[in-house]
Design a protein around this motif. Structure first.
Motif, PDB file in Angstrom:
ATOM      1  N   MET A   1       0.847  -1.187   0.000  1.00 47.05           N
ATOM      2  CA  MET A   1       0.000   0.000   0.000  1.00 47.05           C
ATOM      3  C   MET A   1       0.882   1.236   0.000  1.00 47.05           C
ATOM      4  O   MET A   1       1.848   1.314   0.722  1.00 47.05           O
ATOM      5  CB  MET A   1      -0.882  -0.034   1.236  1.00 47.05           C
ATOM      6  CG  MET A   1      -1.743   1.148   1.431  1.00 47.05           C
ATOM      7  SD  MET A   1      -3.418   0.645   1.084  1.00 47.05           S
ATOM      8  CE  MET A   1      -4.195   2.205   0.964  1.00 47.05           C
ATOM      9  N   ILE A   2       0.505   2.200  -0.825  1.00 44.10           N
ATOM     10  CA  ILE A   2       1.250   3.448  -0.858  1.00 44.10           C
ATOM     11  C   ILE A   2       0.850   4.261   0.354  1.00 44.10           C
ATOM     12  O   ILE A   2      -0.317   4.514   0.582  1.00 44.10           O
ATOM     13  CB  ILE A   2       0.969   4.232  -2.145  1.00 44.10           C
ATOM     14  CG1 ILE A   2       1.444   3.437  -3.347  1.00 44.10           C
ATOM     15  CG2 ILE A   2       1.634   5.589  -2.107  1.00 44.10           C
ATOM     16  CD1 ILE A   2       1.103   4.077  -4.661  1.00 44.10           C
ATOM     17  N   THR A  29      11.893   6.418   4.357  1.00 44.68           N
ATOM     18  CA  THR A  29      11.260   5.828   3.184  1.00 44.68           C
ATOM     19  C   THR A  29      11.877   4.459   2.940  1.00 44.68           C
ATOM     20  O   THR A  29      13.094   4.317   2.865  1.00 44.68           O
ATOM     21  CB  THR A  29      11.449   6.732   1.950  1.00 44.68           C
ATOM     22  OG1 THR A  29      10.878   8.000   2.237  1.00 44.68           O
ATOM     23  CG2 THR A  29      10.791   6.135   0.718  1.00 44.68           C
ATOM     24  N   SER A  30      11.039   3.454   2.817  1.00 39.26           N
ATOM     25  CA  SER A  30      11.522   2.088   2.641  1.00 39.26           C
ATOM     26  C   SER A  30      11.939   1.836   1.196  1.00 39.26           C
ATOM     27  O   SER A  30      11.560   2.571   0.282  1.00 39.26           O
ATOM     28  CB  SER A  30      10.433   1.086   3.040  1.00 39.26           C
ATOM     29  OG  SER A  30       9.413   1.068   2.058  1.00 39.26           O
ATOM     30  N   LEU A  31      12.695   0.786   1.001  1.00 38.14           N
ATOM     31  CA  LEU A  31      13.075   0.391  -0.356  1.00 38.14           C
ATOM     32  C   LEU A  31      11.847   0.072  -1.189  1.00 38.14           C
ATOM     33  O   LEU A  31      11.792   0.406  -2.376  1.00 38.14           O
ATOM     34  CB  LEU A  31      14.015  -0.815  -0.325  1.00 38.14           C
ATOM     35  CG  LEU A  31      15.468  -0.496  -0.003  1.00 38.14           C
ATOM     36  CD1 LEU A  31      16.251  -1.781   0.201  1.00 38.14           C
ATOM     37  CD2 LEU A  31      16.091   0.328  -1.118  1.00 38.14           C
ATOM     38  N   VAL A  36       8.100   1.820  -5.656  1.00 35.60           N
ATOM     39  CA  VAL A  36       6.823   2.394  -6.082  1.00 35.60           C
ATOM     40  C   VAL A  36       7.055   3.746  -6.755  1.00 35.60           C
ATOM     41  O   VAL A  36       6.491   4.034  -7.817  1.00 35.60           O
ATOM     42  CB  VAL A  36       5.844   2.521  -4.896  1.00 35.60           C
ATOM     43  CG1 VAL A  36       4.602   3.318  -5.281  1.00 35.60           C
ATOM     44  CG2 VAL A  36       5.448   1.144  -4.379  1.00 35.60           C
ATOM     45  N   MET A  37       7.911   4.569  -6.172  1.00 41.75           N
ATOM     46  CA  MET A  37       8.183   5.877  -6.770  1.00 41.75           C
ATOM     47  C   MET A  37       8.876   5.742  -8.125  1.00 41.75           C
ATOM     48  O   MET A  37       8.589   6.501  -9.054  1.00 41.75           O
ATOM     49  CB  MET A  37       9.003   6.738  -5.816  1.00 41.75           C
ATOM     50  CG  MET A  37       8.174   7.206  -4.634  1.00 41.75           C
ATOM     51  SD  MET A  37       8.979   8.430  -3.582  1.00 41.75           S
ATOM     52  CE  MET A  37      10.402   7.546  -2.985  1.00 41.75           C
ATOM     53  N   SER A  38       9.761   4.780  -8.251  1.00 40.36           N
ATOM     54  CA  SER A  38      10.403   4.543  -9.549  1.00 40.36           C
ATOM     55  C   SER A  38       9.374   4.095 -10.576  1.00 40.36           C
ATOM     56  O   SER A  38       9.406   4.518 -11.734  1.00 40.36           O
ATOM     57  CB  SER A  38      11.509   3.489  -9.415  1.00 40.36           C
ATOM     58  OG  SER A  38      12.558   3.990  -8.626  1.00 40.36           O
ATOM     59  N   GLY A  39       8.462   3.241 -10.153  1.00 45.40           N
ATOM     60  CA  GLY A  39       7.382   2.826 -11.041  1.00 45.40           C
ATOM     61  C   GLY A  39       6.501   3.994 -11.435  1.00 45.40           C
ATOM     62  O   GLY A  39       6.047   4.098 -12.584  1.00 45.40           O
ATOM     63  N   ALA A  40       6.269   4.919 -10.497  1.00 46.61           N
ATOM     64  CA  ALA A  40       5.454   6.096 -10.794  1.00 46.61           C
ATOM     65  C   ALA A  40       6.139   6.982 -11.836  1.00 46.61           C
ATOM     66  O   ALA A  40       5.476   7.549 -12.706  1.00 46.61           O
ATOM     67  CB  ALA A  40       5.169   6.882  -9.523  1.00 46.61           C
ATOM     68  N   LEU A  66      18.250  -0.452  -7.425  1.00 44.48           N
ATOM     69  CA  LEU A  66      17.563  -0.665  -6.154  1.00 44.48           C
ATOM     70  C   LEU A  66      17.885  -2.038  -5.567  1.00 44.48           C
ATOM     71  O   LEU A  66      18.042  -2.175  -4.352  1.00 44.48           O
ATOM     72  CB  LEU A  66      16.061  -0.456  -6.316  1.00 44.48           C
ATOM     73  CG  LEU A  66      15.654   0.990  -6.643  1.00 44.48           C
ATOM     74  CD1 LEU A  66      14.167   1.064  -6.979  1.00 44.48           C
ATOM     75  CD2 LEU A  66      16.007   1.937  -5.512  1.00 44.48           C
ATOM     76  N   THR A  67      18.031  -3.032  -6.429  1.00 45.22           N
ATOM     77  CA  THR A  67      18.410  -4.367  -5.959  1.00 45.22           C
ATOM     78  C   THR A  67      19.837  -4.355  -5.419  1.00 45.22           C
ATOM     79  O   THR A  67      20.109  -4.955  -4.372  1.00 45.22           O
ATOM     80  CB  THR A  67      18.257  -5.402  -7.093  1.00 45.22           C
ATOM     81  OG1 THR A  67      16.895  -5.402  -7.526  1.00 45.22           O
ATOM     82  CG2 THR A  67      18.640  -6.797  -6.632  1.00 45.22           C
ATOM     83  N   ARG A  68      20.728  -3.671  -6.111  1.00 42.19           N
ATOM     84  CA  ARG A  68      22.115  -3.564  -5.630  1.00 42.19           C
ATOM     85  C   ARG A  68      22.152  -2.865  -4.275  1.00 42.19           C
ATOM     86  O   ARG A  68      22.844  -3.309  -3.354  1.00 42.19           O
ATOM     87  CB  ARG A  68      22.960  -2.801  -6.645  1.00 42.19           C
ATOM     88  CG  ARG A  68      24.385  -2.584  -6.181  1.00 42.19           C
ATOM     89  CD  ARG A  68      25.212  -1.872  -7.222  1.00 42.19           C
ATOM     90  NE  ARG A  68      26.507  -1.514  -6.682  1.00 42.19           N
ATOM     91  CZ  ARG A  68      27.395  -0.788  -7.339  1.00 42.19           C
ATOM     92  NH1 ARG A  68      27.157  -0.360  -8.568  1.00 42.19           N
ATOM     93  NH2 ARG A  68      28.555  -0.483  -6.767  1.00 42.19           N
ATOM     94  N   TYR A  69      21.416  -1.773  -4.152  1.00 38.98           N
ATOM     95  CA  TYR A  69      21.374  -1.045  -2.886  1.00 38.98           C
ATOM     96  C   TYR A  69      20.860  -1.956  -1.770  1.00 38.98           C
ATOM     97  O   TYR A  69      21.420  -1.995  -0.678  1.00 38.98           O
ATOM     98  CB  TYR A  69      20.497   0.195  -3.020  1.00 38.98           C
ATOM     99  CG  TYR A  69      20.483   1.048  -1.786  1.00 38.98           C
ATOM    100  CD1 TYR A  69      21.467   2.010  -1.577  1.00 38.98           C
ATOM    101  CD2 TYR A  69      19.501   0.883  -0.811  1.00 38.98           C
ATOM    102  CE1 TYR A  69      21.471   2.793  -0.430  1.00 38.98           C
ATOM    103  CE2 TYR A  69      19.493   1.657   0.337  1.00 38.98           C
ATOM    104  CZ  TYR A  69      20.474   2.605   0.527  1.00 38.98           C
ATOM    105  OH  TYR A  69      20.477   3.374   1.675  1.00 38.98           O
ATOM    106  N   ALA A  70      19.804  -2.690  -2.061  1.00 37.19           N
ATOM    107  CA  ALA A  70      19.246  -3.607  -1.059  1.00 37.19           C
ATOM    108  C   ALA A  70      20.286  -4.634  -0.631  1.00 37.19           C
ATOM    109  O   ALA A  70      20.483  -4.868   0.563  1.00 37.19           O
ATOM    110  CB  ALA A  70      18.005  -4.299  -1.622  1.00 37.19           C
ATOM    111  N   THR A  71      20.966  -5.227  -1.581  1.00 38.04           N
ATOM    112  CA  THR A  71      21.979  -6.240  -1.287  1.00 38.04           C
ATOM    113  C   THR A  71      23.098  -5.659  -0.435  1.00 38.04           C
ATOM    114  O   THR A  71      23.516  -6.269   0.552  1.00 38.04           O
ATOM    115  CB  THR A  71      22.549  -6.822  -2.600  1.00 38.04           C
ATOM    116  OG1 THR A  71      21.471  -7.415  -3.328  1.00 38.04           O
ATOM    117  CG2 THR A  71      23.621  -7.860  -2.324  1.00 38.04           C
ATOM    118  N   GLU A  72      23.569  -4.475  -0.795  1.00 32.29           N
ATOM    119  CA  GLU A  72      24.659  -3.833  -0.040  1.00 32.29           C
ATOM    120  C   GLU A  72      24.247  -3.470   1.381  1.00 32.29           C
ATOM    121  O   GLU A  72      25.103  -3.303   2.244  1.00 32.29           O
ATOM    122  CB  GLU A  72      25.135  -2.578  -0.766  1.00 32.29           C
ATOM    123  CG  GLU A  72      25.911  -2.885  -2.037  1.00 32.29           C
ATOM    124  CD  GLU A  72      26.336  -1.635  -2.792  1.00 32.29           C
ATOM    125  OE1 GLU A  72      26.052  -0.499  -2.325  1.00 32.29           O
ATOM    126  OE2 GLU A  72      26.962  -1.789  -3.853  1.00 32.29           O
TER     127      GLU A  72
END
Length: 130
Positions: A1-2, A29-31, A36-40, A66-72
């Motif tokens: 949910m946004i 702000t969560s990943l 969601v913002m990138s999708g927007a 975003l996946t790289r950031y999450a992994t790091e």
């Protein structure tokens, strides 16, 4: 949910074109919310006539960074596609519902979107770390 607090950020981003240019993003702000913002951003660009090729490149870039950031940071983005799609719907709807604003800001939005297609990872990381 946004979350409601992201509505203004999503509108601003949709008109600026870049998820990473949205002002005053809450530092918590969560990943998932960034996805969601990138999708927007993608949905707003779609509403403004971006090509399928550019939309696909943007999605690929967002996913990679975003996946790289999450992994790091020892995290995971478990539902990237669903969250990105949700953002696309919201971004497209915001632009379509505010056609008068979009027509004035359309070129800025497309310019920001094109920037995000080839944005470097460090810029994304800096935005997420803010």
């Amino acid at each position: 949910m946004i979350l409601p607090k992201l509505s203004a950020a999503i509108l601003s981003m949709a008109l600026l074109g870049s998820a990473y240019a949205a002002p005053n993003i809450d530092p918590d702000t969560s990943l998932d919310q960034w996805v969601v913002m990138s999708g927007a951003t993608n949905g707003a660009a779609d509403a403004l006539g971006a090509s399928e090729e550019d939309l696909d490149k943007h999605r690929t870039t967002a996913r990679a960074h975003l996946t790289r950031y999450a992994t790091e940071h020892g995290a995971q983005i478990e539902q990237f596609e669903a969250l990105f799609e949700r953002g696309m719907i919201e971004g497209k709807k915001l632009v379509e519902d505010r056609a008068s604003l979009a027509s004035v800001k359309g070129q800025n939005a497309i310019s920001g979107f094109r920037h995000d297609i080839s944005i470097d990872y460090e810029t994304v990381k800096d935005a997420l770390d803010t």
